[in-house]
Design a protein around this motif. Sequence first.
Motif, PDB file in Angstrom:
ATOM      1  N   SER A 157       1.060  -1.216  -0.141  1.00 16.33           N
ATOM      2  CA  SER A 157       0.026   0.065  -0.086  1.00 16.33           C
ATOM      3  C   SER A 157       0.527   1.078   0.220  1.00 16.33           C
ATOM      4  O   SER A 157       2.356   0.993   0.478  1.00 16.33           O
ATOM      5  N   PHE A 158       0.138   2.297  -0.489  1.00 13.72           N
ATOM      6  CA  PHE A 158       0.629   3.528   0.156  1.00 13.72           C
ATOM      7  C   PHE A 158       1.385   4.256   0.805  1.00 13.72           C
ATOM      8  O   PHE A 158       2.417   4.267   1.730  1.00 13.72           O
ATOM      9  N   GLN A 213      -8.421   3.055  -1.806  1.00 14.82           N
ATOM     10  CA  GLN A 213      -7.608   3.596  -0.767  1.00 14.82           C
ATOM     11  C   GLN A 213      -8.289   4.568  -0.247  1.00 14.82           C
ATOM     12  O   GLN A 213      -9.338   5.323  -1.133  1.00 14.82           O
ATOM     13  N   LEU A 214      -9.452   4.344   0.770  1.00 15.81           N
ATOM     14  CA  LEU A 214     -10.184   5.700   0.815  1.00 15.81           C
ATOM     15  C   LEU A 214      -9.673   6.790   0.968  1.00 15.81           C
ATOM     16  O   LEU A 214      -8.225   7.670   0.844  1.00 15.81           O
ATOM     17  N   PRO A 215     -10.589   8.369  -0.495  1.00 10.88           N
ATOM     18  CA  PRO A 215      -9.601   9.208  -0.642  1.00 10.88           C
ATOM     19  C   PRO A 215      -9.041  10.420   0.989  1.00 10.88           C
ATOM     20  O   PRO A 215      -8.859  11.530   0.825  1.00 10.88           O
ATOM     21  N   GLN A 216      -9.993   9.903   1.782  1.00  7.78           N
ATOM     22  CA  GLN A 216     -10.381  10.839   3.657  1.00  7.78           C
ATOM     23  C   GLN A 216      -8.553  10.742   4.108  1.00  7.78           C
ATOM     24  O   GLN A 216      -8.674  11.597   4.192  1.00  7.78           O
ATOM     25  N   ASP A 217      -8.094   9.217   3.588  1.00  3.76           N
ATOM     26  CA  ASP A 217      -6.437   9.071   4.037  1.00  3.76           C
ATOM     27  C   ASP A 217      -5.728   9.659   3.351  1.00  3.76           C
ATOM     28  O   ASP A 217      -4.491   9.916   3.750  1.00  3.76           O
ATOM     29  N   LEU A 218      -6.259  10.089   2.001  1.00  3.38           N
ATOM     30  CA  LEU A 218      -4.814  10.013   1.209  1.00  3.38           C
ATOM     31  C   LEU A 218      -4.361  11.908   1.203  1.00  3.38           C
ATOM     32  O   LEU A 218      -2.647  11.977   1.240  1.00  3.38           O
ATOM     33  N   GLU A 219      -5.114  12.278   1.649  1.00  3.96           N
ATOM     34  CA  GLU A 219      -4.087  13.502   1.699  1.00  3.96           C
ATOM     35  C   GLU A 219      -3.152  13.914   3.302  1.00  3.96           C
ATOM     36  O   GLU A 219      -2.016  14.759   2.932  1.00  3.96           O
ATOM     37  N   THR A 220      -3.466  12.996   3.938  1.00  5.24           N
ATOM     38  CA  THR A 220      -2.795  12.558   4.807  1.00  5.24           C
ATOM     39  C   THR A 220      -1.653  11.717   4.783  1.00  5.24           C
ATOM     40  O   THR A 220       0.094  12.553   4.917  1.00  5.24           O
ATOM     41  N   LEU A 221      -1.195  11.364   3.582  1.00  5.41           N
ATOM     42  CA  LEU A 221      -0.412  10.800   3.243  1.00  5.41           C
ATOM     43  C   LEU A 221       0.418  11.789   2.526  1.00  5.41           C
ATOM     44  O   LEU A 221       1.373  11.111   2.714  1.00  5.41           O
ATOM     45  N   ALA A 242      -6.102  12.024  -9.650  1.00  4.87           N
ATOM     46  CA  ALA A 242      -5.623  11.417 -10.186  1.00  4.87           C
ATOM     47  C   ALA A 242      -4.844  10.221  -9.682  1.00  4.87           C
ATOM     48  O   ALA A 242      -4.218   8.995 -10.107  1.00  4.87           O
ATOM     49  N   LEU A 243      -4.170  10.719  -8.639  1.00  9.45           N
ATOM     50  CA  LEU A 243      -3.126   9.608  -7.734  1.00  9.45           C
ATOM     51  C   LEU A 243      -4.101   8.880  -7.754  1.00  9.45           C
ATOM     52  O   LEU A 243      -3.133   7.548  -6.890  1.00  9.45           O
ATOM     53  N   LEU A 244      -4.690   9.040  -6.848  1.00 12.24           N
ATOM     54  CA  LEU A 244      -5.762   8.347  -5.988  1.00 12.24           C
ATOM     55  C   LEU A 244      -6.434   6.833  -7.065  1.00 12.24           C
ATOM     56  O   LEU A 244      -6.615   5.850  -6.759  1.00 12.24           O
ATOM     57  N   SER A 245      -6.695   7.402  -7.935  1.00 15.52           N
ATOM     58  CA  SER A 245      -6.806   6.195  -9.257  1.00 15.52           C
ATOM     59  C   SER A 245      -5.954   5.612  -9.797  1.00 15.52           C
ATOM     60  O   SER A 245      -5.842   4.106  -9.946  1.00 15.52           O
ATOM     61  N   ARG A 246      -4.512   5.909  -9.380  1.00 14.58           N
ATOM     62  CA  ARG A 246      -3.415   5.772  -9.831  1.00 14.58           C
ATOM     63  C   ARG A 246      -3.312   4.514  -8.645  1.00 14.58           C
ATOM     64  O   ARG A 246      -2.778   2.764  -9.309  1.00 14.58           O
ATOM     65  N   LEU A 247      -3.398   4.990  -7.431  1.00 14.72           N
ATOM     66  CA  LEU A 247      -2.555   3.706  -6.580  1.00 14.72           C
ATOM     67  C   LEU A 247      -4.163   2.581  -6.028  1.00 14.72           C
ATOM     68  O   LEU A 247      -4.057   1.607  -6.266  1.00 14.72           O
ATOM     69  N   PHE A 273      -2.507  -1.359  -7.418  1.00 16.57           N
ATOM     70  CA  PHE A 273      -2.334  -2.478  -5.794  1.00 16.57           C
ATOM     71  C   PHE A 273      -2.044  -1.817  -5.115  1.00 16.57           C
ATOM     72  O   PHE A 273      -1.182  -2.711  -4.721  1.00 16.57           O
ATOM     73  N   ARG A 274      -2.326  -0.269  -5.248  1.00 10.34           N
ATOM     74  CA  ARG A 274      -1.288   0.085  -4.254  1.00 10.34           C
ATOM     75  C   ARG A 274      -2.381   1.097  -3.214  1.00 10.34           C
ATOM     76  O   ARG A 274      -1.768   1.971  -2.334  1.00 10.34           O
ATOM     77  N   GLY A 275      -3.435   0.272  -2.312  1.00  6.43           N
ATOM     78  CA  GLY A 275      -4.511   1.111  -2.091  1.00  6.43           C
ATOM     79  C   GLY A 275      -4.299   0.036  -0.710  1.00  6.43           C
ATOM     80  O   GLY A 275      -3.050  -0.801  -0.137  1.00  6.43           O
TER      81      GLY A 275
END
Length: 265
Positions: free
Chosen positions: A172-173, A217-225, A242-247, A251-253
Motif C-alpha cells: 500500500s501507499f 484507497q479511501l480519499p479521506q486518508d490520502l491528503e495525510t499520506l 489522479a493519484l488516487l486512481s493510480r494507486l 494495487f497500492r491502495g
Amino acid sequence: MFHDYGRFSLELCERCDLIYQTGRDDLDTAALVEEVYDAKWLRMRDEYAVATFTQHALFNALLLEMWRPEKGSLLEIGAGTGEFLYTARSAGWTVAGLEPSGLSCAYAKAKYGLELLHGAWPGGLDKQERYDAIACWHVLEHVPQPQAFLTELAACLKPDGLLLLSVPNKNSFTNETYGFHSPLYVEPDHVFHYSRRSLKLLLGLSGLSPAALFSRQLPQDLETLVKAHPNYGQPPFEQMMALLSRLQAQFRGHELVCVARRSEF
C-alpha cells in the motif's frame, strides 16, 4: 528479516511477497483480542460511527448486493460491533455473526439488536450450516493459520456461495509512506501482511478462486499520506484524484478486497 519491533519481529518471503510474524504459532490470540478491543476501543466506535457506516459497512454491503442481489443467508466472521450485519439485515439478508470480543457482542446487541455468537473460529459455529455468503472484513491478517481458516470457511459455503474478505495491503501507499513504522506493520495482532500475489496463492491453496480482487484507497486518508510522503509536495485537487486512481489501479491502495468462490464451482 523485515524488521524487529522488540515485542515481535516480521520476516519477508521474497518468493511469494508475504510478510509474517515470527513465532506466530505461539501467539495468545485471545489475550490480544482482550488487549486491543477494550473499553477505549469501544468508545471509539461511537465517535467514528458515521465513518464506519459510510466508508466501510455501506460499501461492503453494496459489494455483496452486486454479487448476490437475490439475498440469502449471511455469516460474518469477526463481526466487530455489528455495523455491516446491521446494514445487510436492513437490505433483506438473514444474518449471523461470530465475534471473539465480548464487549463488542454486548455493544452490537444494545445498539443494533444483533445476537452475535461470542467466540472464535473454529469451534464457535455449527459446522453443518451452509451459507450463501460469508464475510470476514479485516480478519485474515489476525489469523495465525490462514490456510486452515479459509479451507473451513469454504466448506461452510453453499456450492454457489461467496466468500467476501478484505485485508490491509502489504504494498500500500500507506506502507510506502511510513516504511517500517507504518501503522499497519506495528500492530502486534497483525500476524500476516498480504499482497495481491500472496493472497491469490493462499486462496488457491484453500480451495478458493477469486472472482474479483481489487485495491481500495479511501480519499479521506490520502491528503495525510501525501503530506507525510517524502516525494510529494502539496498537489492540487485534480492531481490528488489522479493519484488516487493510480494507486487503486496499481494495487497500492490501503486495502485489498476480494470476492471468491469455491474452486470446484
